[in-house]
Design a protein around this motif. Structure first.
Motif, PDB file in Angstrom:
ATOM      1  N   HIS A 125       0.860  -1.188   0.000  1.00  0.00           N
ATOM      2  CA  HIS A 125       0.000   0.000   0.000  1.00  0.00           C
ATOM      3  C   HIS A 125       0.894   1.235   0.000  1.00  0.00           C
ATOM      4  CE1 HIS A 125      -2.996   2.931   0.975  1.00  0.00           C
ATOM      5  NE2 HIS A 125      -2.519   3.162   2.175  1.00  0.00           N
ATOM      6  N   HIS A 127       1.049   4.546   1.075  1.00  0.00           N
ATOM      7  CA  HIS A 127       0.299   5.307   2.077  1.00  0.00           C
ATOM      8  C   HIS A 127       0.308   6.805   1.772  1.00  0.00           C
ATOM      9  CE1 HIS A 127      -0.959   5.921   6.468  1.00  0.00           C
ATOM     10  NE2 HIS A 127      -0.794   7.135   5.972  1.00  0.00           N
ATOM     11  N   TRP A 165       4.805   7.001   2.466  1.00  0.00           N
ATOM     12  CA  TRP A 165       5.545   5.774   2.748  1.00  0.00           C
ATOM     13  C   TRP A 165       4.798   4.584   2.194  1.00  0.00           C
ATOM     14  CZ3 TRP A 165       4.599   2.460   7.413  1.00  0.00           C
ATOM     15  CH2 TRP A 165       3.473   2.838   8.149  1.00  0.00           C
ATOM     16  N   HIS A 167       4.014   0.227   2.668  1.00  0.00           N
ATOM     17  CA  HIS A 167       4.037  -0.885   3.637  1.00  0.00           C
ATOM     18  C   HIS A 167       3.036  -1.945   3.205  1.00  0.00           C
ATOM     19  CE1 HIS A 167       0.187   0.256   5.566  1.00  0.00           C
ATOM     20  NE2 HIS A 167       0.586   1.512   5.518  1.00  0.00           N
ATOM     21  N   HIS A 169      -0.248  -4.484   3.247  1.00  0.00           N
ATOM     22  CA  HIS A 169      -1.614  -4.327   3.756  1.00  0.00           C
ATOM     23  C   HIS A 169      -2.266  -5.668   4.028  1.00  0.00           C
ATOM     24  CE1 HIS A 169      -5.001  -1.749   4.700  1.00  0.00           C
ATOM     25  NE2 HIS A 169      -4.184  -0.741   4.485  1.00  0.00           N
ATOM     26  N   HIS A 423      -6.957   6.767   9.353  1.00  0.00           N
ATOM     27  CA  HIS A 423      -6.347   6.928   8.026  1.00  0.00           C
ATOM     28  C   HIS A 423      -7.341   6.569   6.937  1.00  0.00           C
ATOM     29  CE1 HIS A 423      -3.732   6.637   4.584  1.00  0.00           C
ATOM     30  NE2 HIS A 423      -3.738   5.325   4.541  1.00  0.00           N
ATOM     31  N   HIS A 425      -7.646   5.893   2.822  1.00  0.00           N
ATOM     32  CA  HIS A 425      -6.898   5.624   1.595  1.00  0.00           C
ATOM     33  C   HIS A 425      -7.391   6.512   0.456  1.00  0.00           C
ATOM     34  CE1 HIS A 425      -5.351   1.259   2.367  1.00  0.00           C
ATOM     35  NE2 HIS A 425      -5.369   1.937   3.497  1.00  0.00           N
ATOM     36  N   HIS A 468      -9.168   3.138   8.163  1.00  0.00           N
ATOM     37  CA  HIS A 468      -8.940   2.320   9.368  1.00  0.00           C
ATOM     38  C   HIS A 468      -8.115   3.054  10.407  1.00  0.00           C
ATOM     39  CE1 HIS A 468      -4.752   1.373   7.988  1.00  0.00           C
ATOM     40  NE2 HIS A 468      -5.289   1.397   6.779  1.00  0.00           N
ATOM     41  N   HIS A 470      -4.745   3.333  12.361  1.00  0.00           N
ATOM     42  CA  HIS A 470      -3.383   2.943  11.987  1.00  0.00           C
ATOM     43  C   HIS A 470      -2.579   2.368  13.143  1.00  0.00           C
ATOM     44  CE1 HIS A 470      -0.193   2.603   9.040  1.00  0.00           C
ATOM     45  NE2 HIS A 470      -1.014   3.089   8.142  1.00  0.00           N
TER      46      HIS A 470
HETATM   47 CU1  C2O Z   1      -0.733   3.035   6.070  1.00  0.00          CU
HETATM   48 CU2  C2O Z   1      -4.289   1.283   5.151  1.00  0.00          CU
HETATM   49  O1  C2O Z   1      -2.509   2.108   5.607  1.00  0.00           O
END
Ligand code: C2O
Ligand code: CU
Length: 488
Positions: A125, A127, A165, A167, A169, A423, A425, A468, A470
């Protein structure tokens, strides 16, 4: 500090009034008054090797076009050195923690040929980046999980300056917690450029046992899920207490990313004011001077550090505990994160930092539809703790809806005993709070027993998106929702 600048309050007032004025006002009495710097900082470079212990790996660009960054990325288990003589077997991108730094300019194309060499499936993902829905890395929504041995091709354009960044998921609390994260810096050549040298600082932590081995991802069981797992060692760019070199008066621009699975950071540099420029999605409307900056999981901070003090003295950047509910600061000491060695070079005069940074018009919310999002932790009829949104864990939740081109107000409530970093998306938002300096964000703290409102404009990237908490232990325990952005 010496002479009449000894008092911190006095120093802070001096700093706010401009360092040169401070030194003039602070002249004798006393034999120890430091020489007045006359050389401007703009004429000197950072001390030699200033960021040598903080260097991030870079990707190998396979594409000759300067506006296309194309590279191979893999995820694999690898030994990484977190301190001299101390290695752990971490989960890595391209063998390093953090993974390679993606540095691009607004409008560049990023092409990532990704292969999964982990023993588990994963996704990536991006971010905060406004990528097309199919590139968002949300398993089950935008792509199938990438199985061990399989590959996936990510490709998108970066249109917004800021600190971002990447990362996984999937099983994100475990995978991020073991080392899978990397920084993305998108620069806009049109932004004002008087801030000093960029330094990307990826903050994270690791749970290791006494022998230095990584603890299982579910250590602490249900309590770990509930409180969020904070690691036992703090890492800055993958190292325990690295050293940075600084020269008095020569500003450094720090781009901080909180990549920890659950830890909140309150960053404080004793004896210094930090000038915050912005956070998640580029510059804020105005700069501001702060004694400490809180960065919640997933969030970023962009600020200028102007070193003060006596050459030869090491200053220590501190992690200060942040109350995030339920006794999370109880009996916890401050912890050192980063050594800042003030080198023995003459002090220089810092450049003034502009107050006005960027024009940010408030999102027009007239006639905007409202959605209510309650972050919930409830106990079900069997006595099990269920984390969710509006009472439902993610695997039972119905998606929220929006239309391309629509503006919505989201009222996010939190009556749980913990604070949650929220957070979204795919889209930037503005927090509707006149007390805040206007800025674009994708992650915001919702403190325990509070409510905040955000305004979101759904630009033309339809599809199923996620939002969601974080604290990744919470997200994986169900505090995650879905949003269907439809086309007319
Ligand atoms: Cu940094 Cu759904 O994420
Ligand atoms: Cu949470």
């Amino acid at each position: 500090m010496s002479g009449c600048c000894l008092s911190f309050r006095r120093f802070a007032a001096c700093f706010a009034a401009g360092f040169a004025g401070c030194l003039a006002a602070c002249s004798p009495p006393g034999p120890a008054a430091p020489p007045v710097p006359t050389e401007p900082a703009a004429g000197v470079t950072q001390p030699e090797g200033w960021d040598g212990e903080l260097t991030l790996a870079l990707p190998v660009d396979l594409n000759p076009d300067p506006h296309i960054l194309e590279f191979e990325l893999d995820a694999r288990v690898a030994e990484v050195e977190i301190a001299p003589g101390q290695s752990v077997s971490a989960w890595t991108y391209n063998g390093s923690v953090p993974g390679p730094l993606i540095r691009a300019q607004v409008g560049d194309r990023v092409i990532v040929h990704f292969t999964n060499h982990l023993p588990e499936a994963t996704t990536i993902h991006w971010h905060g980046l406004r990528v097309p829905n199919a590139m968002d890395g949300a398993p089950g929504h935008t792509q199938e999980p990438i199985a061990p041995g399989a590959s996936f091709h990510y490709e998108f354009t970066v249109d917004d300056a800021g600190t971002y960044w990447y990362h996984p998921h999937l099983d994100s609390s475990a995978q991020v917690g073991w080392g899978l994260y990397g920084a993305i810096l998108v620069e806009d050549p049109a932004d004002p450029d008087a801030f000093g040298d960029d330094l990307v600082l990826v903050l994270s932590d690791l749970s290791v046992d006494e022998a230095g081995a990584l603890l299982p991802a579910d250590n602490g069981g249900e309590f770990g899920d509930l409180f969020g797992r904070e690691g036992s060692v703090l890492l800055v760019n993958g190292r325990i207490l690295p050293t940075l070199k600084a020269r008095v008066g020569k500003p450094q621009r720090w781009r901080v990313i909180n990549a920890a699975r659950a830890r909140y950071y309150n960053i404080r540099m004793p004896g210094h004011l930090l000038t915050r420029l912005g956070g998640d999605n580029g510059l804020a409307a105005r700069s501001e001077e702060l004694y400490s900056i809180v960065v919640v999981p997933g969030e970023r901070a962009d600020f200028v550090f102007t070193p003060q003090g006596e050459p030869g003295v090491a200053e220590i950047l501190q992690w200060v505990p942040v109350e995030r509910g339920f006794g999370t600061v109880f009996n916890r000491p401050r912890e050192p994160m980063l050594n800042v060695e003030i080198v023995d070079l003459p002090a220089v005069l810092p450049e003034p930092i502009p107050r006005e940074l960027r024009r940010i018009d408030p999102i027009d919310v007239s006639g905007a539809a409202e959605q209510r999002i309650e972050l919930t932790i409830v106990t079900d009829s069997d006595g099990a703790v269920v984390m969710g949104i509006n009472g439902d864990p993610s695997w039972e939740a119905e998606p929220l809806h929006a239309q391309v081109g629509e503006t919505q107000i989201w009222r996010i409530g939190n009556q749980t005993d913990f604070s949650h970093p929220f957070h979204l998306h795919g889209y930037f938002f503005q927090v509707l709070d006149d007390a805040r300096i206007p800025e674009w964000k994708d992650t915001v703290n919702v403190p325990t027993a509070s409510e905040l409102a955000i305004a979101v404009r759904f630009d033309d990237r339809p599809g199923m998106w996620m939002f969601h908490c974080h604290i990744l232990d919470h997200a994986e325990s169900g505090m995650m929702g879905h949003l269907m952005v439809g086309e007319h």
